[in-house]
Design a protein around this motif. Structure first.
Motif, PDB file in Angstrom:
ATOM      1  N   UNK A  62      -2.667  26.039  10.770  1.00 16.49           N
ATOM      2  CA  UNK A  62      -3.035  26.378   9.393  1.00 16.49           C
ATOM      3  C   UNK A  62      -1.852  26.505   8.435  1.00 16.49           C
ATOM      4  N   UNK A  63      -0.671  25.984   8.813  1.00 14.58           N
ATOM      5  CA  UNK A  63       0.495  25.997   7.930  1.00 14.58           C
ATOM      6  C   UNK A  63       0.915  24.558   7.636  1.00 14.58           C
ATOM      7  N   UNK A  64       1.169  24.260   6.372  1.00 11.93           N
ATOM      8  CA  UNK A  64       1.658  22.950   5.990  1.00 11.93           C
ATOM      9  C   UNK A  64       3.078  22.798   6.525  1.00 11.93           C
ATOM     10  N   UNK A  65       3.293  21.812   7.388  1.00 11.94           N
ATOM     11  CA  UNK A  65       4.595  21.644   8.037  1.00 11.94           C
ATOM     12  C   UNK A  65       5.403  20.504   7.444  1.00 11.94           C
ATOM     13  N   UNK A  66       4.756  19.397   7.079  1.00 17.52           N
ATOM     14  CA  UNK A  66       5.478  18.308   6.434  1.00 17.52           C
ATOM     15  C   UNK A  66       4.535  17.459   5.611  1.00 17.52           C
TER      16      UNK A  66
ATOM     17  N   UNK B 101       0.879  -1.168   0.000  1.00 17.02           N
ATOM     18  CA  UNK B 101       0.000   0.000   0.000  1.00 17.02           C
ATOM     19  C   UNK B 101       0.912   1.212   0.000  1.00 17.02           C
ATOM     20  N   UNK B 102       0.649   2.163  -0.867  1.00 20.00           N
ATOM     21  CA  UNK B 102       1.420   3.395  -0.928  1.00 20.00           C
ATOM     22  C   UNK B 102       0.446   4.557  -0.750  1.00 20.00           C
ATOM     23  N   UNK B 103       0.763   5.447   0.188  1.00 25.16           N
ATOM     24  CA  UNK B 103      -0.087   6.615   0.367  1.00 25.16           C
ATOM     25  C   UNK B 103       0.729   7.820   0.811  1.00 25.16           C
ATOM     26  N   UNK B 104       0.144   8.989   0.649  1.00 30.18           N
ATOM     27  CA  UNK B 104       0.772  10.255   1.001  1.00 30.18           C
ATOM     28  C   UNK B 104      -0.139  10.971   1.989  1.00 30.18           C
ATOM     29  N   UNK B 105       0.484  11.609   2.991  1.00 32.76           N
ATOM     30  CA  UNK B 105      -0.311  12.451   3.879  1.00 32.76           C
ATOM     31  C   UNK B 105       0.459  13.734   4.185  1.00 32.76           C
ATOM     32  N   UNK B 106      -0.261  14.739   4.587  1.00 32.49           N
ATOM     33  CA  UNK B 106       0.320  16.032   4.947  1.00 32.49           C
ATOM     34  C   UNK B 106      -0.091  16.379   6.367  1.00 32.49           C
ATOM     35  N   UNK B 107       0.760  17.132   7.046  1.00 30.45           N
ATOM     36  CA  UNK B 107       0.444  17.592   8.391  1.00 30.45           C
ATOM     37  C   UNK B 107       0.439  19.111   8.414  1.00 30.45           C
TER      38      UNK B 107
END
Length: 113
Positions: free
Chosen positions: A16-20, A6-12
């Motif tokens: 309200x700022x994209x950090x990683x 399984x391959x997936x992408x997530x953001x944190x």
């Protein structure tokens, strides 16, 4: 379940700022009666995320190093796989690894306890 992954992408986002952002590969390898799970995660920390994560780490009593190094996939990796830092990163890389080694020695008695 051989040869499955399984391959997936997530953001944190923090305040309200994209950090990683992270790319995760989960691979399941099965043999007679058992399944091995291999989890690989590649994380890209974005601007100012390091300072924020240091504050979180300090609150959790996790040791951090002061020196940080920003690498480029284009300039610091051959064929995007082999790490070959440019000359301008050598001193910073040496300092960062020195700090990691110093923390490792300082925390050794705690690990032994």
């Amino acid at each position: 379940m051989p040869d499955r992954r399984i391959v997936y992408v997530y953001e944190s986002t923090v305040n309200d700022l994209l950090r990683w952002t992270s790319l995760v590969t989960v691979q399941l390898d099965g043999e007679a009666g058992s399944t091995d799970l291999v989890w690989t995660e590649q994380v890209a920390f974005l601007a100012r995320a390091v300072e924020h994560l240091r504050l979180i780490a300090a609150g959790l009593q996790i040791a951090t190093v002061r020196t940080q190094l920003n690498l480029s996939l284009i300039n610091d990796f051959e064929s995007f796989t082999t790490f070959v830092p440019t000359d301008r990163h050598t001193a910073t890389l040496h300092q960062m690894l020195t700090e990691v080694i110093e923390w490792s020695g300082a925390l050794a008695p705690l690990r032994a306890a």
